[in-house]
Scaffold this motif. Structure first.
Motif, short mmCIF file in Angstrom:
data_model
loop_
_atom_site.label_atom_id
_atom_site.label_comp_id
_atom_site.label_asym_id
_atom_site.label_seq_id
_atom_site.Cartn_x
_atom_site.Cartn_y
_atom_site.Cartn_z
N SER A 253 -4.08 7.61 -1.62
CA SER A 253 -4.52 6.26 -1.94
C SER A 253 -5.68 6.36 -2.97
O SER A 253 -5.74 5.80 -4.09
CB SER A 253 -4.96 5.38 -0.88
OG SER A 253 -3.84 4.96 -0.30
N LEU A 254 -6.58 7.29 -2.67
CA LEU A 254 -7.86 7.41 -3.50
C LEU A 254 -7.45 8.17 -4.97
O LEU A 254 -8.00 7.73 -5.96
CB LEU A 254 -9.00 8.15 -2.79
CG LEU A 254 -10.37 8.51 -3.46
CD1 LEU A 254 -10.91 7.27 -3.96
CD2 LEU A 254 -11.46 9.23 -2.85
N GLN B 221 -5.62 4.14 -11.33
CA GLN B 221 -5.77 2.98 -11.71
C GLN B 221 -6.99 2.51 -12.33
O GLN B 221 -7.14 1.68 -13.13
CB GLN B 221 -5.60 2.05 -10.19
CG GLN B 221 -4.34 2.20 -9.73
CD GLN B 221 -4.28 1.97 -8.47
OE1 GLN B 221 -5.28 1.24 -7.82
NE2 GLN B 221 -3.14 2.22 -7.61
N ALA B 222 -8.06 3.37 -12.17
CA ALA B 222 -9.40 2.90 -12.90
C ALA B 222 -9.46 3.79 -14.33
O ALA B 222 -10.46 3.63 -15.11
CB ALA B 222 -10.67 3.93 -12.10
N ALA C 276 -11.89 1.85 2.63
CA ALA C 276 -11.21 0.93 1.80
C ALA C 276 -9.78 0.75 2.16
O ALA C 276 -9.27 1.07 2.86
CB ALA C 276 -10.95 1.41 0.18
N TYR C 277 -9.06 -0.03 1.30
CA TYR C 277 -7.61 -0.51 1.54
C TYR C 277 -6.73 -0.09 0.33
O TYR C 277 -7.35 -0.20 -0.87
CB TYR C 277 -7.38 -1.82 2.14
CG TYR C 277 -7.52 -2.97 1.30
CD1 TYR C 277 -6.24 -3.37 0.42
CD2 TYR C 277 -8.76 -3.67 0.65
CE1 TYR C 277 -6.43 -4.60 -0.36
CE2 TYR C 277 -8.71 -4.59 -0.32
CZ TYR C 277 -7.59 -4.90 -0.64
OH TYR C 277 -7.61 -5.77 -1.58
N VAL D 179 -9.46 1.81 -5.73
CA VAL D 179 -9.84 1.78 -7.23
C VAL D 179 -11.35 1.33 -7.35
O VAL D 179 -11.85 1.99 -8.26
CB VAL D 179 -8.83 0.92 -8.15
CG1 VAL D 179 -8.93 -0.40 -7.69
CG2 VAL D 179 -9.24 1.08 -9.64
N ASP D 180 -11.80 0.54 -6.47
CA ASP D 180 -13.17 -0.05 -6.52
C ASP D 180 -13.98 1.28 -6.13
O ASP D 180 -15.14 1.50 -6.59
CB ASP D 180 -13.34 -0.99 -5.60
CG ASP D 180 -12.43 -2.22 -6.14
OD1 ASP D 180 -12.63 -2.72 -7.41
OD2 ASP D 180 -11.94 -2.99 -5.29
N ARG D 181 -13.53 2.02 -5.20
CA ARG D 181 -14.17 3.05 -4.53
C ARG D 181 -14.28 4.37 -5.72
O ARG D 181 -15.22 4.88 -5.71
CB ARG D 181 -13.68 3.66 -3.32
CG ARG D 181 -13.68 2.60 -1.96
CD ARG D 181 -15.03 2.31 -1.73
NE ARG D 181 -15.09 1.16 -0.55
CZ ARG D 181 -15.32 0.06 -0.68
NH1 ARG D 181 -15.50 -0.56 -1.92
NH2 ARG D 181 -15.17 -0.80 0.36
#
Length: 334
Positions: free
Chosen positions: A17-18, A24-25, A154-155, A323-325
């Motif tokens: 996911s990361l 995605q970033a 995160a999720y 994506v925020d992380r």
């Protein structure tokens, strides 16, 4: 950036996911799957070797390093990102050609189970060490880490989302996670009290004899859409912490509300910061307080449904995706 991401790549893995979060970033990402080394198949020769030698099978480690070296030479990454790569040859990993090198640990790096002597000997050579535990920051700095960054768990919206139920029955209480000594007695007790109104999913629960005659709905690990469907089948979703990691939050802190589940978990500072008690979640300090929450869930189902909805909104609008992380980590490098 061009990111060479070294981590487990199975569906449901936080590393996967990361890695997707970096893509995605806006970064170009190539993933090197470490699963064969970190999670060898049960009863396979590498698994047997690891149990007797207390280290990973050297032939699998060597094969993985050859893939990393080849990918680094061909891809020429700006960033080598290693997700809990403590079982690899640190000198060889750090020697792979890359502009920057980051090591990420989702677990307590002061717990010997989550490190290795080789990793500790080379920890200060990483350009950045990322941890999800606030208490690890000062400990890493004291150990000589060059630079440390704290990010929360995160999720993943692709895996954790509001799902339709797959069963007519709705359970009052449920927990999704592995068997651990620090949570086993509580969950066995709840299973005896609530019987078929309790759901348990995760590695090891089917082997717990004390659960066999309770009538609880017990099953194995669930990931992705199956995780979200399991959350949808439960009114009060327990978010329990890992005392060995000294957790004050965990991945489930975000995954359960993201999937629309009512968050019911221990009262910690981080939980209280992320979700408002009694309006966006229910927090407890003791088994007695937890049981009172479950009574409220039975007596006031419409009220607790509103709390679950508010908790879902708070998490999905709060920049808590992978994506925020990824962006937080890149910002720290800048």
């Amino acid at each position: 950036m061009k990111v060479l991401f070294v981590g487990d790549d199975w569906v449901g893995s936080n590393a996967r996911s990361l890695a997707d979060g970096f893509q995605q970033a806006g970064h170009e990402v190539v993933v090197i799957d470490t699963t064969a080394v970190t999670l060898p198949a049960r009863l396979s020769p590498p698994w047997v070797y690891s149990k007797f030698a207390h280290r990973r099978a050297p032939w699998d480690v060597e094969a993985l390093h050859r893939r990393i070296d080849e990918a680094a030479r061909e891809f020429a990454p700006d960033l080598l990102f290693a997700f809990k790569a403590v079982h690899l040859d640190q000198r060889r990993l750090l020697a792979a050609p890359a502009g920057l090198r980051v090591h990420y640990s989702p677990d307590d790096v002061s717990n010997p189970y989550n490190t290795s002597p080789d990793y500790l000997a080379h920890e200060r050579e990483w350009d950045l060490v990322v941890t999800t535990k606030t208490h690890n920051v000062a400990e890493l700095e004291a150990r000589g880490a060059r630079r440390v960054k704290f990010v929360r768990s995160a999720y993943d919206p692709a895996l954790h989302y509001v799902s339709a139920r797959r069963t007519v029955r709705r359970h009052l209480v449920g927990f999704i996670g592995a068997v651990r000594p620090d949570r086993q007695d509580l969950l066995i007790s709840l299973a005896r009290e609530h019987r078929g109104d309790m759901l348990l999913r995760g590695p090891g629960w089917r082997r717990v004899r004390a659960l066999w005659q309770t009538g609880a709905d017990v099953g194995g690990a669930v990931y992705g859409g199956d995780f979200s469907a399991a959350v949808a089948a439960v009114t009060a979703n327990l978010v329990l912490l890992n005392s060995d990691n000294r957790d004050t939050h965990t991945c489930r802190t975000f995954e359960v509300p993201a999937a629309g589940g009512l968050f019911v978990g221990p009262r910690t500072g981080e939980h209280a910061e992320l979700l408002a008690d009694e309006s966006e979640c229910f927090l407890f300090d003791s088994p007695a307080e937890l049981r009172e929450i479950l009574r409220r869930c039975t007596k006031y189902p419409e009220q607790v449904a509103k709390v679950a909805e508010a908790g879902h909104r708070r998490i999905v609008t709060g920049h808590h995706r992978y994506v925020d992380r990824a962006r937080e980590i890149v910002d720290a490098l800048a």
